[in-house]
Motif scaffolding. Sequence first.
Motif, PDB file in Angstrom:
ATOM      1  N   LEU A  37     -68.787  -6.507 -18.765  1.00 40.21           N
ATOM      2  CA  LEU A  37     -68.875  -5.837 -17.459  1.00 40.21           C
ATOM      3  C   LEU A  37     -67.807  -6.402 -16.547  1.00 40.21           C
ATOM      4  N   ILE A  61     -68.366  -1.805 -19.496  1.00 39.53           N
ATOM      5  CA  ILE A  61     -68.867  -1.142 -18.279  1.00 39.53           C
ATOM      6  C   ILE A  61     -68.026  -1.599 -17.108  1.00 39.53           C
ATOM      7  N   ILE A  63     -67.854  -1.478 -12.897  1.00 33.43           N
ATOM      8  CA  ILE A  63     -68.584  -1.172 -11.658  1.00 33.43           C
ATOM      9  C   ILE A  63     -67.517  -0.863 -10.609  1.00 33.43           C
ATOM     10  N   GLN A  67     -65.090   6.167  -5.049  1.00 32.98           N
ATOM     11  CA  GLN A  67     -66.023   7.298  -5.122  1.00 32.98           C
ATOM     12  C   GLN A  67     -65.793   8.141  -6.377  1.00 32.98           C
ATOM     13  N   THR A  69     -63.449   8.150 -10.543  1.00 31.51           N
ATOM     14  CA  THR A  69     -62.924   7.301 -11.623  1.00 31.51           C
ATOM     15  C   THR A  69     -61.392   7.304 -11.654  1.00 31.51           C
ATOM     16  N   ALA A  72     -59.902   3.963 -12.567  1.00 32.34           N
ATOM     17  CA  ALA A  72     -60.676   3.232 -13.583  1.00 32.34           C
ATOM     18  C   ALA A  72     -59.771   2.751 -14.710  1.00 32.34           C
ATOM     19  N   LEU A  76     -62.711   1.750 -20.316  1.00 34.73           N
ATOM     20  CA  LEU A  76     -64.144   1.741 -19.990  1.00 34.73           C
ATOM     21  C   LEU A  76     -64.896   2.735 -20.868  1.00 34.73           C
ATOM     22  N   ASP A  77     -66.043   2.304 -21.389  1.00 37.78           N
ATOM     23  CA  ASP A  77     -66.971   3.257 -21.984  1.00 37.78           C
ATOM     24  C   ASP A  77     -67.827   3.890 -20.910  1.00 37.78           C
ATOM     25  N   LEU A  78     -68.252   3.060 -19.968  1.00 40.77           N
ATOM     26  CA  LEU A  78     -69.189   3.508 -18.944  1.00 40.77           C
ATOM     27  C   LEU A  78     -68.641   3.162 -17.571  1.00 40.77           C
ATOM     28  N   ALA A  79     -68.447   4.184 -16.761  1.00 42.90           N
ATOM     29  CA  ALA A  79     -67.969   3.970 -15.399  1.00 42.90           C
ATOM     30  C   ALA A  79     -69.136   4.142 -14.444  1.00 42.90           C
ATOM     31  N   ILE A  80     -69.527   3.048 -13.799  1.00 46.76           N
ATOM     32  CA  ILE A  80     -70.547   3.139 -12.756  1.00 46.76           C
ATOM     33  C   ILE A  80     -69.778   3.287 -11.446  1.00 46.76           C
ATOM     34  N   VAL A  81     -69.910   4.445 -10.856  1.00 43.75           N
ATOM     35  CA  VAL A  81     -69.129   4.790  -9.667  1.00 43.75           C
ATOM     36  C   VAL A  81     -69.991   4.485  -8.446  1.00 43.75           C
ATOM     37  N   THR A  82     -69.672   3.377  -7.760  1.00 40.17           N
ATOM     38  CA  THR A  82     -70.580   2.960  -6.689  1.00 40.17           C
ATOM     39  C   THR A  82     -70.234   3.588  -5.342  1.00 40.17           C
ATOM     40  N   GLY A  83     -68.958   3.750  -5.061  1.00 41.86           N
ATOM     41  CA  GLY A  83     -68.575   4.239  -3.735  1.00 41.86           C
ATOM     42  C   GLY A  83     -68.864   3.261  -2.612  1.00 41.86           C
TER      43      GLY A  83
END
Lengths: 167, 167, 167, 167
Positions: A37, A61, A63, A67, A69, A72, A76-83
């Motif tokens: 991560l 992942i 983080i 807002q 990707t 990014a 990344l396999d998983l983009a957690i888009v926090t904004g």
Amino acid sequence: MLTIIGVMGPGEGASETDRRLAYELGRAIAREKWVTLCGGRNSGVMEAVTRGAKEAGGLTIGILPGQDTRDASPYLDLAIVTGIGNARNSINILSSHVVVACGMGKGTASEVALALKAKKPVILLDAPKTAIEFFRELDARRVSIAAGVEEAMELCRDLTRPSEPGA
Amino acid sequence: MLTIIGVMGPGEGASETDRRLAYELGRAIAREKWVTLCGGRNSGVMEAVTRGAKEAGGLTIGILPGQDTRDASPYLDLAIVTGIGNARNSINILSSHVVVACGMGKGTASEVALALKAKKPVILLDAPKTAIEFFRELDARRVSIAAGVEEAMELCRDLTRPSEPGA
Amino acid sequence: MLTIIGVMGPGEGASETDRRLAYELGRAIAREKWVTLCGGRNSGVMEAVTRGAKEAGGLTIGILPGQDTRDASPYLDLAIVTGIGNARNSINILSSHVVVACGMGKGTASEVALALKAKKPVILLDAPKTAIEFFRELDARRVSIAAGVEEAMELCRDLTRPSEPGA
Amino acid sequence: MLTIIGVMGPGEGASETDRRLAYELGRAIAREKWVTLCGGRNSGVMEAVTRGAKEAGGLTIGILPGQDTRDASPYLDLAIVTGIGNARNSINILSSHVVVACGMGKGTASEVALALKAKKPVILLDAPKTAIEFFRELDARRVSIAAGVEEAMELCRDLTRPSEPGA
């Protein structure tokens, strides 16, 4: 639940050494079958660690502060888009079983401090002497210093090992 | 818009000196007709600085980590209830024209680091030597050291002064 | 602590009626010596309510989504710069003693829903029929409908009145 | 990057139907090799959808509101620990390629509204008539209504299909 190792470190300000170590860290984390991560951007330690992890077949992942990707890491396999901008630094460390700081910068410093506040173990790799002295004074018990990637991984193994009964 | 001075510092871990300086800072900020902003809790530097500011007739804002005002300083005029835990540290510094760190702790360290990341001027008051060395190495240009409350206020006056045309 | 009335409503999508009512609401809130809180931008209901409140001598706070004050309403006394985008909608409602939705939009709908989730009283003003029916079905007890600014203020007075002993 | 389907829905307030549909949704999402993302708690739609996804061999991510994993669904592969309470609802929808609302509640309503604000496609499943009418009025173009899990999946396939050149 999968074990998550959070690797924090500078973006644009990362040194060549930071990037090389981050890449090796990513590879080593993947070989342990742990999840990598990080802050998720396509720069510095974030890009290098996810590239290493992906190349070794690991799950990654990010983080992201923005807002979407657009910035990014491509690894990344998983983009957690926090904004939520740099307020996401708190999520980076709360979501990690162990926090490894690879290099040092302003954002990284905030993550190490927040990690200690949240009682997370922190491993400093390639940190300047002033950082080591400052963070060890803040919380000697939770801050470990690793001389290299192998030592960082050894510390991660110790820190993620389930406690033995009676221990 | 009103000028906001953010005073960061330890809660439960604050020393007697931290509290006394925070109280005096609050009084001094109020006398300048500035607003005192802090993390808002009823503890340590947060309580002391808002008490000082209130006693001198100033306006106080607390940016609370929790979901309600149960642990708010009794000296707050305005409680901003964030519910985002220590991720609110980022809001503390983004909302402040100048950040004064009074004492040092894990949360305070994260705020100084985030302030420098956001290019905010930071004044260190009553900081340990390791913190001064670390943060000056991170960003010598934006970190000032104050020997006492008067010097901190002098720095705040300089830092909030509108730039002169041609300057 | 000062009483904070949160006024939520559309930005760019606000109707003429939404803006006029927001302006009048701001004036009325200021006359009660309450603080006007909103999302803080220089647009729609946010701008109108802070303009009304300032013109009537009230105190105004904006909880801004961005990382600086570039798009802040010029009628803010206090700019809380969150940098967390629309995640700040949760802060808007947690910080308000009463939430008034003036008009309706996507952001406003999220704020009404989060307010009800946090058990905050909500007053709908100038809401479309579909919004009234939906939110009353979600929580009939906490949603009031006001026919105009005067009725909204009457509801605010009821909702902020300290409960009587024995009541 | 992996495709993430966000499934939102009530926790404690979920109906039997909501839970059953969520479980089937989780299974169907896993069969498509998509990732299931939700609010992560051990309750209602969150628990049911992750259970379904895990049983069908899928990957599950929970975006937890709290500061630790104490109330996490036991069917999470990845726990993102935000510590930001319901402000995390914004992260849920920003991180999802498609948002499916399964049932309706206060938190779910906030997520649908935030999704539309962020221009994300939303599929309503098992939503009350008032919700359908309200959200379609807010944004008819981005809100789809699914009569069942199969129809929801068909919509997800359409919405995640890469646009053809010249289309």
